[in-house]
Design a protein around this motif. Structure first.
Motif, PDB file in Angstrom:
ATOM      1  N   LYS A  55       7.784 -12.994 -17.745  1.00  0.00           N
ATOM      2  CA  LYS A  55       6.375 -13.360 -17.877  1.00  0.00           C
ATOM      3  C   LYS A  55       6.144 -14.756 -18.445  1.00  0.00           C
ATOM      4  CE  LYS A  55       4.541  -8.673 -18.273  1.00  0.00           C
ATOM      5  NZ  LYS A  55       3.712  -7.736 -19.066  1.00  0.00           N
ATOM      6  N   GLY A  56       7.183 -15.421 -18.889  1.00  0.00           N
ATOM      7  CA  GLY A  56       7.007 -16.729 -19.488  1.00  0.00           C
ATOM      8  C   GLY A  56       7.439 -17.841 -18.557  1.00  0.00           C
ATOM      9  N   PHE A  57       7.313 -19.079 -19.060  1.00  0.00           N
ATOM     10  CA  PHE A  57       7.822 -20.222 -18.315  1.00  0.00           C
ATOM     11  C   PHE A  57       9.343 -20.149 -18.227  1.00  0.00           C
ATOM     12  CE2 PHE A  57       3.886 -22.574 -19.818  1.00  0.00           C
ATOM     13  CZ  PHE A  57       3.325 -22.686 -18.557  1.00  0.00           C
ATOM     14  N   ARG A  58       9.885 -20.590 -17.095  1.00  0.00           N
ATOM     15  CA  ARG A  58      11.320 -20.785 -16.966  1.00  0.00           C
ATOM     16  C   ARG A  58      11.602 -22.214 -17.390  1.00  0.00           C
ATOM     17  NH1 ARG A  58       8.667 -16.369 -14.894  1.00  0.00           N
ATOM     18  NH2 ARG A  58      10.064 -14.993 -13.716  1.00  0.00           N
ATOM     19  N   ARG A 101      -2.641 -26.018 -22.110  1.00  0.00           N
ATOM     20  CA  ARG A 101      -1.708 -25.277 -21.259  1.00  0.00           C
ATOM     21  C   ARG A 101      -0.714 -26.211 -20.571  1.00  0.00           C
ATOM     22  NH1 ARG A 101      -0.586 -20.260 -21.466  1.00  0.00           N
ATOM     23  NH2 ARG A 101      -0.347 -20.062 -19.209  1.00  0.00           N
ATOM     24  N   ALA A 137       7.124 -19.217  -9.890  1.00  0.00           N
ATOM     25  CA  ALA A 137       6.999 -18.521 -11.175  1.00  0.00           C
ATOM     26  C   ALA A 137       6.334 -19.366 -12.244  1.00  0.00           C
ATOM     27  CB  ALA A 137       8.383 -18.058 -11.646  1.00  0.00           C
ATOM     28  N   ASN A 138       6.746 -20.631 -12.390  1.00  0.00           N
ATOM     29  CA  ASN A 138       6.154 -21.456 -13.448  1.00  0.00           C
ATOM     30  C   ASN A 138       4.702 -21.787 -13.164  1.00  0.00           C
ATOM     31  OD1 ASN A 138       8.393 -21.439 -15.059  1.00  0.00           O
ATOM     32  ND2 ASN A 138       8.910 -23.608 -14.789  1.00  0.00           N
ATOM     33  N   HIS A 147       2.631 -18.731 -13.982  1.00  0.00           N
ATOM     34  CA  HIS A 147       2.453 -18.522 -15.425  1.00  0.00           C
ATOM     35  C   HIS A 147       1.457 -19.523 -15.994  1.00  0.00           C
ATOM     36  CE1 HIS A 147       3.309 -17.200 -19.445  1.00  0.00           C
ATOM     37  NE2 HIS A 147       3.624 -18.430 -19.808  1.00  0.00           N
ATOM     38  N   ARG A 157      -1.803 -18.218 -15.692  1.00  0.00           N
ATOM     39  CA  ARG A 157      -1.906 -16.922 -16.361  1.00  0.00           C
ATOM     40  C   ARG A 157      -1.962 -15.765 -15.377  1.00  0.00           C
ATOM     41  NH1 ARG A 157      -6.010 -18.037 -21.529  1.00  0.00           N
ATOM     42  NH2 ARG A 157      -4.676 -19.594 -22.554  1.00  0.00           N
ATOM     43  N   HIS A 182       0.517 -13.189 -14.020  1.00  0.00           N
ATOM     44  CA  HIS A 182       1.851 -12.675 -14.281  1.00  0.00           C
ATOM     45  C   HIS A 182       2.312 -11.653 -13.247  1.00  0.00           C
ATOM     46  CE1 HIS A 182       1.386 -14.858 -17.941  1.00  0.00           C
ATOM     47  NE2 HIS A 182       0.442 -14.060 -18.397  1.00  0.00           N
TER      48      HIS A 182
END
Length: 425
Positions: free
Chosen positions: A22-25, A270, A360-361, A364, A367, A369
């Motif tokens: 769920k977070g930044f890579r 952000r 993905a990034n 995220h 927001r 997810h």
């Protein structure tokens, strides 16, 4: 195992996805992709139900139940692209400005002379909400054909309260009639109207409260640059916006490193977007802050040949995002694949890092997810490539690599010349 009703089976593909999370890579994680060859992907009720070999799926008895089958023939299947920074809502064009730039005029010079953003402002003020929504809807369809299934669209061509609200309503209206997801951002600090004496004060005291009332929680953005908003002016706007509960994003260091990046870190924004003029030391500070660094290579390609140093940013542990910055003046392209190809050639990202940066990034950052990777339970926003090797997204320049796009579990677009077309069972 209790199964949802399946609606789509994508058979025999090479799934390429950032790992779940769920977070930044960040840092080395940005270059990690999980790859599975020769698998089937089952979709139902807008979600990915399962991934496995054909035999595994038949054991559960649901390949036969799928109402639609796409034969992947070993082609690469990616998460739907997320374009996290665009100005795709506009009217008119900037072809005359482009002609001036071809003769040597710089963008700041054009901006000071009343061109650039200001020419688009005049066109947007004159356009109806319906016209803006229609123009944007057409552009969203174009982006979809390039594999974009989620897109952020900013206001910012209004420079007054009624027009900024009109733009935000048009963005919402166009998004409601598009299969993908549109995320509005209120870029009310985009430029200044030279005819308003205290434009910054008016924006903070009038436009921001109006935006807050009509679009609570929308991200607030500003452009910190010579001829636009100063650092102190951006800070005033952002402090007022944060007090109302709005997330913050900022355009900074496109032409000049003024110090807005450090203020964005302090304010808990952000992301910081552009970064072409950011020093290695500054990129290190941004990387360690946990904010996303949004790289916009189409601007470098079209404007001045300068590109942010994403290699240093990732090596310092940063979370890279790549976006088109699609707009009529400095980034006239809807294509995430083109942005990826530039990010690898000029920003210094690897192909794997660039794919993470647009899936993905980017998700995220917005927001969201439930998308950006290919795993059971995730939203079924997917892009089937013409290629069997995902690196071709970065390697091949010109011509879309996209063969088929799935949005929310439904085939939303398909290339007419794709060799293995979707078929009804």
């Amino acid at each position: 195992m209790t199964l949802k009703v399946p609606s789509l089976l994508i058979r025999n593909v090479r799934t390429v996805s950032p790992p779940p999370g769920k977070g930044f890579r960040c840092g080395p994680e940005a270059g990690e992709l999980e790859i599975r060859d020769g698998v089937d992907v089952l979709v139902g009720e807008g979600r990915i139900l399962a991934i496995g070999s054909g035999a595994e799926l038949r054991l559960e008895g649901w390949s036969e139940a799928a109402s639609r089958v796409v034969e992947g023939d070993g082609h690469a299947l990616l998460p739907g692209f997320v374009d996290a920074h665009t100005h795709a809502c506009w009217a008119g064009n900037r072809l005359d400005e482009w002609a001036l730039r071809l003769k040597g005029a710089s963008y700041p010079e054009i901006l000071r002379a009343g061109g650039g953003i200001h020419s688009t402002v005049r066109e947007v003020r004159a356009a109806s909400e319906e016209a803006l929504a229609r123009l944007l809807r057409d552009r969203l369809e174009w982006a979809l054909r390039e594999g974009t299934t989620t897109i952020e669209v900013k206001s910012g061509y209004g420079l007054d309260t009624p027009t900024e609200l009109k733009m935000l309503r048009a963005i919402r209206r166009a998004g409601a009639d598009w299969p993908g997801t549109v995320i509005p951002t209120a870029c009310i600090g985009h430029a200044k109207d030279p005819e308003i004496r205290d434009f910054v004060g008016q924006t903070i005291e009038e436009t921001l409260p109006a935006v807050h009332e009509a679009f609570p929680g929308v991200a607030i953005d500003a452009y910190c640059e010579e001829g636009a908003w100063s650092v102190d002016e951006c800070v005033r706007l952002f402090e007022a916006a944060a007090a109302l509960g709005h997330p913050l994003r900022v355009h900074a260091d496109q032409f000049t490193e003024f110090g807005m990046m450090d203020e964005a870190i302090r304010l808990g924004a952000r992301s910081v977007d552009h970064l072409e003029a950011t020093t290695r030391e500054g990129l290190g500070r941004l990387a360690r802050s946990g904010l996303a660094g949004v790289f916009l290579p189409v601007s470098g390609f079209h404007v001045d040949g300068r590109y942010g140093d994403a290699r240093t940013f990732v090596d310092e542990g940063g979370a890279p995002v790549v976006a088109t910055n699609w707009n009529p003046g400095s980034a006239p392209s809807p294509s995430i694949p083109f942005a990826v190809s530039l990010a690898v050639r000029h920003n210094g990202l690897t192909p794997a890092e660039a794919l993470t940066a647009v899936t993905a990034n980017a998700a995220h950052l917005l927001r969201l997810h439930d998308r950006g990777s290919i795993f059971p339970g995730m939203r079924a926003d997917l892009v089937l490539l013409r290629h069997r090797d995902e690196r071709e997204v970065a390697h091949t320049v010109g011509g879309s690599p996209v063969a088929l796009v799935v949005v929310g579990g439904e085939v939303a677009w398909q290339a007419t010349d794709f060799q293995k077309p979707a078929s009804r069972r």
